[in-house]
Design a protein around this motif. Sequence first.
Motif, mmCIF file in Angstrom:
data_model
loop_
_atom_site.group_PDB
_atom_site.id
_atom_site.type_symbol
_atom_site.label_atom_id
_atom_site.label_comp_id
_atom_site.label_asym_id
_atom_site.label_seq_id
_atom_site.Cartn_x
_atom_site.Cartn_y
_atom_site.Cartn_z
ATOM 1 N N SER A 191 -10.279 9.878 -39.814
ATOM 2 C CA SER A 191 -10.859 9.895 -38.480
ATOM 3 C C SER A 191 -11.620 11.192 -38.276
ATOM 4 O O SER A 191 -11.220 12.244 -38.775
ATOM 5 N N HIS A 222 4.319 7.509 -42.664
ATOM 6 C CA HIS A 222 3.228 8.458 -42.856
ATOM 7 C C HIS A 222 2.532 8.250 -44.199
ATOM 8 O O HIS A 222 1.304 8.307 -44.287
ATOM 9 N N PRO A 274 -0.309 3.860 -37.951
ATOM 10 C CA PRO A 274 -0.372 4.534 -36.637
ATOM 11 C C PRO A 274 0.934 4.338 -35.872
ATOM 12 O O PRO A 274 1.481 3.239 -35.837
ATOM 13 N N THR A 275 1.408 5.412 -35.255
ATOM 14 C CA THR A 275 2.677 5.325 -34.518
ATOM 15 C C THR A 275 2.528 5.611 -33.034
ATOM 16 O O THR A 275 3.305 5.106 -32.224
ATOM 17 N N GLU A 276 1.555 6.452 -32.657
ATOM 18 C CA GLU A 276 1.391 6.831 -31.253
ATOM 19 C C GLU A 276 0.280 6.001 -30.617
ATOM 20 O O GLU A 276 -0.818 5.889 -31.155
ATOM 21 N N GLU A 290 -6.663 -1.307 -30.367
ATOM 22 C CA GLU A 290 -5.493 -0.704 -31.006
ATOM 23 C C GLU A 290 -4.699 -1.750 -31.786
ATOM 24 O O GLU A 290 -4.179 -1.462 -32.876
ATOM 25 N N LYS A 341 -6.443 -2.309 -35.008
ATOM 26 C CA LYS A 341 -6.233 -1.133 -35.861
ATOM 27 C C LYS A 341 -4.876 -1.207 -36.561
ATOM 28 O O LYS A 341 -4.753 -0.884 -37.746
ATOM 29 N N ARG A 342 -3.869 -1.662 -35.844
ATOM 30 C CA ARG A 342 -2.523 -1.772 -36.425
ATOM 31 C C ARG A 342 -2.379 -3.057 -37.237
ATOM 32 O O ARG A 342 -1.671 -3.052 -38.251
#
Length: 493
Positions: free
Chosen positions: A13, A96, A101-103, A182, A185-186
């Motif tokens: 990103s 990770h 993505p986690t947040e 989002e 994205k996930r």
Amino acid sequence: AFYEARIIRRLESDAGPQRILGVLREGKDGFRILPIDRKARAEFAVDKRDLHGAKNNELVSCDAVPGRAAGFPKVRVVEKLGSMDSPRTVSLIAIHAHGIPTEFPQAVLDEAMAAKPIAAQGRTDLRAIPLLTIDPEDARDHDDAIWAGADPDPKNPGGHIALVAIADVAHYVTPGSALDKEALKRGNSCYFPDRVVPMLPEHLSADLCSLKEGVDRPCLAVRMIFDAHGHKRGHEFLRGVMRSAARLTYAQAQRAFDGKPDADMGAIAGETLADVWTAYKSLILARGKRDPLDLDLPERRIILGADGKVASIAYRERLESMKLIEEFMVLANVAAAEALEHARTPLIYRIHDHPTKEKLFAFSDYLRTIGVPFAKGQVIKPGAFNRILEGARGKPHESAMNDVVLRSQAQAIYDPGNIGHFGLNLAKYAHFTSPIRRYADLIVHRALIRAFKLGEGGLTDREVGRLGDIAQTISMTERRAMAAERDSTDRYV
């Protein structure tokens, strides 16, 4: 000469510094961060003032800062995630390492929190039908419910009507919204022994979209009619409002099927389960003739104690109630693909190619070592593998045979072009039944809304033009999740 290229996905990103996950080590020459990522070529240095309270052997998240120390690039600790001695760090490492993505961005959380329960007006009212959710004991969301009963039509003696109702995620996650971007994205939710990384914020995934017992919930449902031999005679898609009559586990449903229902099971739930079981017995007649690939692959279930340590590891019990739900979901997925194809509405299929010649040759070589005949040049069908698996049942190489058959298969993917599903032995198949945890299903829901004019939130022309890219993205995120889940399980084991 020039080559033509197209972007598949962005690897980094440009929104800011890249996060680094690593283990803090204190040595004679200062503090170092050892990256968890095995591909990382170097360690990082961190000044004492940038530790933010982190201690030796602690898993930390860092940002890069300008400069070098003793030849190492410098970072600063931005988050302490726990000691490497704690088992709960296992999932964080896997998450990770695979870039999951986690947040959730604040705009996504704001959209989710602004969502409100739906009004029943304008929807088909299914609240009087005692739909049941049947899920694993540790299920975090409930996106499918079922009901079945005898078909009263005298022209269909012994036939059944089945209703599969799925959470109407498309009502809340609309094309082009922050939630939608989002979710794409996930691509899907990721499940680990100690946590879930959801595709949608918890206010939607665990509340407004989840088909909770006794609560009105929006749904997209398919009503299917089957004859006495389990062959489908027709289907119809509805956008409705439902109210789950009971939330059951697979074990509870199985006890009822075995004639030993729990004492506290309500009469309505018991009667519905009996009807569902009767319908299922006719459906498996048709499944048997279809002869899909029947692999027996034991799944590990890791149980963590209150301290986060592994309490036990066992294989999940394979119950007939699980197969029942799978069959209802498969049939609903088939109906979605057939309905959209008939309506000439673009969609994303779930496809599974035939095994390649190379994999079949390797499979044949293995069979030769244990004296099992296999013609390399034959037109292979799932039933051929099933007969080989049946022959290995109860023998020393049974487990290995299931593994070898699995390895001989192609990988199932998402694609706007249809080639069928080899493993299920189906000509048309799409994912429709899990939109809370899979973006593919949300696309199919939108396509159904568009095709049958079921209200707002349908597939847009822009999405139609991007189905190839979307399919490629969610195929990648699915592989990413599977790899992370497998890494986490292996570390726990």
